[in-house]
Scaffold this motif. Structure first.
Motif, PDB file in Angstrom:
ATOM      1  N   ILE A  54       0.866  -1.174   0.000  1.00 37.15           N
ATOM      2  CA  ILE A  54       0.000   0.000   0.000  1.00 37.15           C
ATOM      3  C   ILE A  54       0.909   1.232   0.000  1.00 37.15           C
ATOM      4  CG2 ILE A  54      -1.748   1.291   1.295  1.00 37.15           C
ATOM      5  CD1 ILE A  54      -2.879  -1.334   0.345  1.00 37.15           C
ATOM      6  N   PRO A  55       0.742   2.162  -0.957  1.00 39.34           N
ATOM      7  CA  PRO A  55       1.594   3.360  -0.983  1.00 39.34           C
ATOM      8  C   PRO A  55       1.413   4.205   0.288  1.00 39.34           C
ATOM      9  CG  PRO A  55       0.371   3.117  -3.045  1.00 39.34           C
ATOM     10  CD  PRO A  55      -0.188   2.099  -2.082  1.00 39.34           C
ATOM     11  N   ASP A  56       2.485   4.864   0.704  1.00 39.96           N
ATOM     12  CA  ASP A  56       2.434   5.720   1.890  1.00 39.96           C
ATOM     13  C   ASP A  56       1.310   6.750   1.797  1.00 39.96           C
ATOM     14  OD1 ASP A  56       4.537   4.427   3.088  1.00 39.96           O
ATOM     15  OD2 ASP A  56       6.038   5.927   2.507  1.00 39.96           O
ATOM     16  N   SER A  57       1.116   7.336   0.611  1.00 42.51           N
ATOM     17  CA  SER A  57       0.092   8.369   0.453  1.00 42.51           C
ATOM     18  C   SER A  57      -1.302   7.823   0.773  1.00 42.51           C
ATOM     19  CB  SER A  57       0.121   8.942  -0.966  1.00 42.51           C
ATOM     20  OG  SER A  57      -0.047   7.896  -1.921  1.00 42.51           O
ATOM     21  N   VAL A  58      -1.590   6.612   0.341  1.00 38.19           N
ATOM     22  CA  VAL A  58      -2.898   5.996   0.608  1.00 38.19           C
ATOM     23  C   VAL A  58      -3.000   5.606   2.075  1.00 38.19           C
ATOM     24  CG1 VAL A  58      -4.398   4.021   0.092  1.00 38.19           C
ATOM     25  CG2 VAL A  58      -3.154   5.185  -1.759  1.00 38.19           C
ATOM     26  N   ASN A  60      -1.385   6.759   4.700  1.00 37.58           N
ATOM     27  CA  ASN A  60      -1.458   7.932   5.581  1.00 37.58           C
ATOM     28  C   ASN A  60      -2.782   8.664   5.472  1.00 37.58           C
ATOM     29  OD1 ASN A  60       1.094   7.448   6.618  1.00 37.58           O
ATOM     30  ND2 ASN A  60       2.099   8.670   5.047  1.00 37.58           N
ATOM     31  N   HIS A  61      -3.436   8.600   4.314  1.00 38.03           N
ATOM     32  CA  HIS A  61      -4.755   9.225   4.168  1.00 38.03           C
ATOM     33  C   HIS A  61      -5.793   8.525   5.038  1.00 38.03           C
ATOM     34  CE1 HIS A  61      -8.224  11.173   2.343  1.00 38.03           C
ATOM     35  NE2 HIS A  61      -8.761   9.964   2.236  1.00 38.03           N
ATOM     36  N   PHE A  62      -5.764   7.205   5.062  1.00 44.75           N
ATOM     37  CA  PHE A  62      -6.781   6.443   5.781  1.00 44.75           C
ATOM     38  C   PHE A  62      -6.380   6.047   7.198  1.00 44.75           C
ATOM     39  CE2 PHE A  62      -8.046   5.753   1.379  1.00 44.75           C
ATOM     40  CZ  PHE A  62      -9.403   6.003   1.465  1.00 44.75           C
ATOM     41  N   ARG A  63      -5.123   6.160   7.549  1.00 48.50           N
ATOM     42  CA  ARG A  63      -4.658   5.683   8.843  1.00 48.50           C
ATOM     43  C   ARG A  63      -3.831   6.715   9.597  1.00 48.50           C
ATOM     44  NH1 ARG A  63      -8.138   2.510   8.080  1.00 48.50           N
ATOM     45  NH2 ARG A  63      -7.917   0.275   7.788  1.00 48.50           N
ATOM     46  N   ASN A  64      -4.327   7.931   9.674  1.00 50.67           N
ATOM     47  CA  ASN A  64      -3.594   8.988  10.368  1.00 50.67           C
ATOM     48  C   ASN A  64      -4.466   9.524  11.497  1.00 50.67           C
ATOM     49  OD1 ASN A  64      -2.238  11.213  11.266  1.00 50.67           O
ATOM     50  ND2 ASN A  64      -1.874  12.078   9.232  1.00 50.67           N
ATOM     51  N   ILE A  65      -4.179   9.119  12.739  1.00 54.72           N
ATOM     52  CA  ILE A  65      -5.030   9.544  13.852  1.00 54.72           C
ATOM     53  C   ILE A  65      -5.011  11.059  14.047  1.00 54.72           C
ATOM     54  CG2 ILE A  65      -4.867   7.346  15.061  1.00 54.72           C
ATOM     55  CD1 ILE A  65      -2.972   8.688  17.048  1.00 54.72           C
ATOM     56  N   ASN A  66      -3.976  11.728  13.540  1.00 57.47           N
ATOM     57  CA  ASN A  66      -3.928  13.187  13.657  1.00 57.47           C
ATOM     58  C   ASN A  66      -4.914  13.881  12.731  1.00 57.47           C
ATOM     59  OD1 ASN A  66      -1.806  14.242  15.608  1.00 57.47           O
ATOM     60  ND2 ASN A  66      -0.767  12.536  14.615  1.00 57.47           N
ATOM     61  N   ASP A  67      -5.498  13.144  11.814  1.00 57.98           N
ATOM     62  CA  ASP A  67      -6.492  13.710  10.907  1.00 57.98           C
ATOM     63  C   ASP A  67      -7.704  14.263  11.652  1.00 57.98           C
ATOM     64  OD1 ASP A  67      -6.033  14.028   8.235  1.00 57.98           O
ATOM     65  OD2 ASP A  67      -7.443  12.475   7.615  1.00 57.98           O
ATOM     66  N   ILE A  68      -7.923  13.793  12.859  1.00 49.04           N
ATOM     67  CA  ILE A  68      -9.076  14.248  13.645  1.00 49.04           C
ATOM     68  C   ILE A  68      -8.991  15.747  13.925  1.00 49.04           C
ATOM     69  CG2 ILE A  68      -8.138  13.789  15.949  1.00 49.04           C
ATOM     70  CD1 ILE A  68     -11.753  13.139  14.689  1.00 49.04           C
ATOM     71  N   LYS A  69      -7.796  16.315  13.833  1.00 48.66           N
ATOM     72  CA  LYS A  69      -7.634  17.751  14.070  1.00 48.66           C
ATOM     73  C   LYS A  69      -8.454  18.585  13.091  1.00 48.66           C
ATOM     74  CE  LYS A  69      -2.959  17.201  15.883  1.00 48.66           C
ATOM     75  NZ  LYS A  69      -1.545  17.535  15.650  1.00 48.66           N
ATOM     76  N   ARG A  70      -8.772  18.013  11.922  1.00 45.80           N
ATOM     77  CA  ARG A  70      -9.608  18.730  10.954  1.00 45.80           C
ATOM     78  C   ARG A  70     -10.988  19.053  11.536  1.00 45.80           C
ATOM     79  NH1 ARG A  70     -10.953  15.972   6.142  1.00 45.80           N
ATOM     80  NH2 ARG A  70     -10.747  14.041   7.288  1.00 45.80           N
ATOM     81  N   LEU A  71     -11.413  18.270  12.507  1.00 43.47           N
ATOM     82  CA  LEU A  71     -12.705  18.509  13.151  1.00 43.47           C
ATOM     83  C   LEU A  71     -12.746  19.881  13.826  1.00 43.47           C
ATOM     84  CD1 LEU A  71     -15.421  17.100  13.607  1.00 43.47           C
ATOM     85  CD2 LEU A  71     -14.437  16.035  15.646  1.00 43.47           C
TER      86      LEU A  71
END
Length: 196
Positions: A54-58, A60-71
């Motif tokens: 699985i490419p890093d870009s894919v 990291n898009h689906f498995r980045n717990i820091n993404d919650i900061k967008r909330l």
């Protein structure tokens, strides 16, 4: 928490609960103590006779717990994720290391403890937080701060009452509110208490 759990159905319940508590109590910041552990391995794709990572870009898009900061953009509530690597053999080191990140904030603050499974009184593993860890964090909070704990069920019909009593004992407070879904994800509960 592991990256593989980020964004699953329970995250809707988790963050719906946290944002509801924060908005109803006028908290302007949530600190998620993730007890982060990296995924053991990524899925592999097989194509005929070749294997594809699985490419890093894919990933990291689906498995980045820091993404919650967008909330934060949608709620106006600042969200900080403590994603330092967690190892049960260094529990108290981990707790002592992240405490300044909690105590260095001006109030009122919601601190969310997010181990994979929840509180363990006996035989705690990497998926658990201990009574001592919970008590240490609770004692470091300022009055009017809120502590929330993620708790997964286990094989006992009274699991919710048992874990609630253990959480109350750990923080020395009987004023704990339980939050859980009535549809889907009923195997998890969130215990919340505001420090007097």
């Amino acid at each position: 928490m592991r990256n593989q759990w980020y964004g699953d159905g329970r995250d809707l319940i988790k963050w719906g609960t946290l944002i509801s508590i924060a908005q109803s109590q006028n908290f302007t910041k949530i600190i998620q103590v993730a007890y982060f552990r990296p995924d053991s391995q990524r899925p592999i794709i097989k194509s005929n006779n070749s294997l594809i990572e699985i490419p890093d870009s894919v990933y990291n898009h689906f498995r980045n717990i820091n993404d919650i900061k967008r909330l934060s953009w949608f709620t106006g509530i600042d969200i900080e994720v403590i994603d330092d690597l967690y190892d049960k053999r260094k529990r108290m080191d981990y707790t002592e290391k992240m405490l300044p990140r909690i105590t260095g904030n001006n109030g009122p603050l919601l601190v969310f403890l997010d181990p994979d499974t929840g509180l363990a009184v006996k035989n705690p593993g990497n998926k658990h937080v201990t009574v001592e860890e919970v008590a240490t964090i609770w004692n470091a909070l300022k009055p009017s701060d809120c502590l929330v704990l993620y708790q997964h069920s286990f094989r006992d019909t009274d699991w919710l009452e048992i874990k609630k009593a253990e959480f109350e004992s750990a923080i020395g407070c009987n004023d704990v509110i339980s939050y859980r879904s009535v549809k889907g994800g009923t195997d998890v509960v969130f215990f919340a208490a505001i420090k007097p």
